[in-house]
Design a protein around this motif. Structure first.
Motif, mmCIF file in Angstrom:
data_model
loop_
_atom_site.group_PDB
_atom_site.id
_atom_site.type_symbol
_atom_site.label_atom_id
_atom_site.label_comp_id
_atom_site.label_asym_id
_atom_site.label_seq_id
_atom_site.Cartn_x
_atom_site.Cartn_y
_atom_site.Cartn_z
ATOM 1 N N TYR A 320 0.791 -1.311 -0.135
ATOM 2 C CA TYR A 320 0.003 -0.122 0.212
ATOM 3 C C TYR A 320 0.860 1.222 -0.032
ATOM 4 N N GLY A 321 0.418 2.131 -0.715
ATOM 5 C CA GLY A 321 1.080 3.673 -0.682
ATOM 6 C C GLY A 321 1.836 3.953 -1.846
ATOM 7 N N GLN A 322 2.703 5.181 -1.650
ATOM 8 C CA GLN A 322 3.683 5.285 -2.633
ATOM 9 C C GLN A 322 4.974 5.090 -2.368
ATOM 10 N N TYR A 323 5.774 4.418 -3.239
ATOM 11 C CA TYR A 323 7.094 3.990 -2.869
ATOM 12 C C TYR A 323 7.723 3.831 -4.175
ATOM 13 N N ALA A 324 9.198 3.920 -4.177
ATOM 14 C CA ALA A 324 10.000 3.877 -5.246
ATOM 15 C C ALA A 324 10.595 2.154 -5.317
ATOM 16 N N VAL A 325 10.616 1.932 -6.554
ATOM 17 C CA VAL A 325 11.085 0.283 -6.712
ATOM 18 C C VAL A 325 12.452 0.364 -6.592
ATOM 19 N N GLU A 326 13.072 -0.521 -5.557
ATOM 20 C CA GLU A 326 14.486 -0.485 -5.333
ATOM 21 C C GLU A 326 15.300 -0.743 -6.181
ATOM 22 N N GLY A 327 16.213 0.320 -6.607
ATOM 23 C CA GLY A 327 17.341 -0.286 -7.791
ATOM 24 C C GLY A 327 17.106 0.462 -9.013
ATOM 25 N N LEU A 328 15.590 0.765 -9.180
ATOM 26 C CA LEU A 328 15.390 1.365 -10.548
ATOM 27 C C LEU A 328 14.991 2.963 -10.731
ATOM 28 N N ARG A 329 15.681 3.422 -11.445
ATOM 29 C CA ARG A 329 15.544 5.043 -11.416
ATOM 30 C C ARG A 329 14.044 5.527 -11.964
ATOM 31 N N ASN A 330 13.782 6.519 -11.192
ATOM 32 C CA ASN A 330 12.115 6.967 -11.637
ATOM 33 C C ASN A 330 11.215 6.134 -11.932
ATOM 34 N N VAL A 331 11.349 4.904 -11.043
ATOM 35 C CA VAL A 331 10.077 4.047 -11.027
ATOM 36 C C VAL A 331 9.434 4.154 -9.665
ATOM 37 N N LYS A 332 8.380 4.860 -9.520
ATOM 38 C CA LYS A 332 7.603 5.034 -8.520
ATOM 39 C C LYS A 332 6.035 4.326 -8.679
ATOM 40 N N LEU A 333 5.785 3.723 -7.626
ATOM 41 C CA LEU A 333 4.503 3.135 -7.387
ATOM 42 C C LEU A 333 3.556 3.910 -6.668
ATOM 43 N N ASP A 334 2.120 3.816 -6.759
ATOM 44 C CA ASP A 334 1.303 4.410 -5.976
ATOM 45 C C ASP A 334 0.024 3.481 -5.818
ATOM 46 N N ASN A 335 0.143 2.639 -5.023
ATOM 47 C CA ASN A 335 -1.283 1.570 -4.768
ATOM 48 C C ASN A 335 -1.960 2.048 -3.872
ATOM 49 N N LYS A 336 -3.386 2.007 -4.256
ATOM 50 C CA LYS A 336 -4.473 2.277 -3.059
ATOM 51 C C LYS A 336 -4.779 1.225 -2.205
ATOM 52 N N GLY A 337 -4.234 0.061 -2.600
ATOM 53 C CA GLY A 337 -4.518 -1.384 -1.886
ATOM 54 C C GLY A 337 -3.012 -2.089 -1.915
ATOM 55 N N ILE A 338 -3.420 -3.263 -2.002
ATOM 56 C CA ILE A 338 -2.234 -4.206 -2.060
ATOM 57 C C ILE A 338 -2.526 -5.306 -3.121
ATOM 58 N N ASP A 339 -1.424 -5.752 -3.854
ATOM 59 C CA ASP A 339 -1.520 -6.771 -4.752
ATOM 60 C C ASP A 339 -1.173 -8.314 -4.213
ATOM 61 N N ILE A 340 -1.990 -9.012 -4.242
ATOM 62 C CA ILE A 340 -1.652 -10.526 -3.690
ATOM 63 C C ILE A 340 -1.646 -11.543 -4.876
ATOM 64 N N GLN A 341 -0.689 -12.064 -5.014
ATOM 65 C CA GLN A 341 -0.331 -13.133 -6.217
ATOM 66 C C GLN A 341 -0.527 -14.427 -5.527
ATOM 67 N N GLY A 342 -1.411 -15.368 -6.309
ATOM 68 C CA GLY A 342 -1.795 -16.537 -5.598
ATOM 69 C C GLY A 342 -1.325 -17.851 -6.894
ATOM 70 N N LYS A 343 -1.808 -18.819 -6.634
ATOM 71 C CA LYS A 343 -1.835 -19.996 -7.869
ATOM 72 C C LYS A 343 -3.279 -19.882 -8.704
ATOM 73 N N PRO A 344 -3.076 -20.414 -9.756
ATOM 74 C CA PRO A 344 -3.998 -20.479 -10.816
ATOM 75 C C PRO A 344 -5.210 -21.274 -9.991
#
Length: 433
Positions: A320-344
């Motif tokens: 959740y929230g705004q944050y930069a992706v570690e190691g990548l320049r100018n890559v900022k994410l703004d998530n209003k929730g969370i993303d949860i990856q599961g199995k098919p």
């Protein structure tokens, strides 16, 4: 007499069992807590897929790998906490053992003195002479009681030594068991650290590959941002509509209560001034009905205990929230929730009792909003929905299947949001992980 001795001895040994069981219980509790985290890591590892050459898949793989690294760090932290708890238990056991050994030494010393005394006065004749040489009947009785009580004292001293020796034996075994548990835990921690280093190395390699594709990476981020903005705008609109419906329900309930109150007061002959005061609260102040207020309270009381909104193994790939992706320049994410990856095949499931406020489709995928009083949970990226607006749902009830992307190794991601009316909340502190 001998039979009674064995009964007392067995009772003493039985009372000593909880001392041995105490550390076993601690170890089992720690293992149980770690086991849940270990299972989560083992299951989530199966979600990791080989990276493709395109930027989108590599970015998704980075998110999964980052989530896996966070899970492993959390597990190592749990191991560190358990090592500290076991170390405290070891120190406590050593103190207890020292106390038992000191007590045993004291008991043996006293027992030795009593045995020496009896040896000096061992014959029956000597005891009888001691009793019958009394000056009067009262002194005779007291001497008889003294002889009897001293014999009982000696027997109890012997029983106490046996009991203390058994306690020491059990305490030493318990101490050894806890030491073994600590050694195993330290070995496991080193193994997890090695795995963590391998994953962090893999992450650095992936970041390096993505850095070489900065332009394509930025295009992919912009695409995801546009899709997220479109989804959030639709969610905001539906939530505003649901809030207005809830307000109207509350106002209607307030009108009915005011009318009933006025009718009751009229029957009792109350003054007009009292009636006016009863109606003075503006209807705009009513935003929730009684049922909604009760459900809101129950929901809030379960903060940190709510189940994960996806079935089976999972990794949180975007937080959740705004944050930069570690190691990548100018890559900022703004998530209003969370993303949860599961199995098919993973199912989206309700995190609490509530009523379905809305079900809508966007870009061919289903999205579900569930009201829990003034809280609203949002489940996005479903290939199908098994509920409709107005349905009542229960905690952990399946509400649809999470979409699996066949073009990306069956990537299955649930986007989950939590709101308190219009206010956006970080879902993670509310979930039981």
């Amino acid at each position: 007499m001998m039979k009674r001795f064995f009964v007392i001895l067995i009772s003493c040994l039985w009372l000593a069992v909880p001392l041995f069981a105490q550390s076993n219980k601690l170890i089992r509790e720690l293992e149980s807590k770690r086991g849940a985290l270990q299972k989560q890591i083992a299951e989530s590892e199966s979600i990791l897929k080989d990276t493709k050459k395109d930027v989108g898949s590599q970015l998704n793989s980075l998110a999964v790998l980052t989530g896996q690294i966070e899970e492993r760090k959390r597990y190592i932290m749990a191991i560190n906490n358990d090592v500290e708890a076991i170390q405290r238990e070891l120190a406590s056991l050593e103190r207890q053992l020292h106390g038992l050994e000191k007590d045993l030494k004291d008991k043996k010393k006293k027992y030795e003195a009593s045995v020496q005394y009896l040896y000096k006065n061992k014959s029956i004749e000597e005891k009888l002479m001691f009793i019958f040489s009394a000056k009067n009947l009262g002194q005779t009785y007291r001497r008889m009681r003294y002889v009897r009580e001293y014999a009982t004292y000696q027997r109890l001293q012997g029983e106490g030594i046996l009991k203390k020796q058994d306690q020491i034996r059990k305490k030493k075994a318990e101490l050894q068991q806890v030491k073994i548990a600590k050694e195993n835990l330290l070995q496991e921690r080193e193994s997890e650290k090695v795995k963590l280093e391998e994953q962090e190395k893999e992450k650095r390699t992936l970041v390096t590959n993505l850095q070489k594709k900065q332009k394509g990476l930025q295009n992919e981020i912009n695409k995801k941002r546009r899709e997220a903005n479109q989804l959030n705008a639709r969610i905001d609109k539906l939530i505003a509509e649901e809030i207005e419906r809830a307000r109207k329900r509350a106002q209607e309930e307030a009108r009915r209560e005011a009318a009933a109150h006025k009718k009751e007061e009229s029957k009792e002959g109350k003054s007009a001034a009292t009636e006016t005061a009863a109606k003075s609260k503006p209807l705009e102040a009513y935003t929730m009905s009684k049922a909604d207020r009760e459900l809101s309270g129950n929901f809030a009381a379960n903060r940190g205990k709510l189940p994960m909104p996806i079935s089976g193994a999972y990794i949180i790939t975007s937080r959740y929230g705004q944050y930069a992706v570690e190691g990548l320049r100018n890559v900022k994410l703004d998530n209003k929730g969370i993303d949860i990856q599961g199995k098919p095949g993973a199912q989206a499931r309700a995190i609490f009792d509530g009523k379905v406020a809305a079900v809508f489709q966007l870009n061919g995928l289903f999205n579900v909003l569930i009201r829990h009083g003034n809280y609203i949970s949002v489940y996005c990226n479903l290939s199908s929905a098994s509920v409709k607006a107005g349905d009542t749902v229960k905690t952990k009830q399946s509400i649809g299947q999470v979409f699996s992307d066949g073009t990306d190794n069956g990537r299955t991601v649930l986007h989950f949001q939590l709101r308190r009316e219009k206010e956006k909340l970080n879902p993670e502190p509310w979930l039981n992980r």
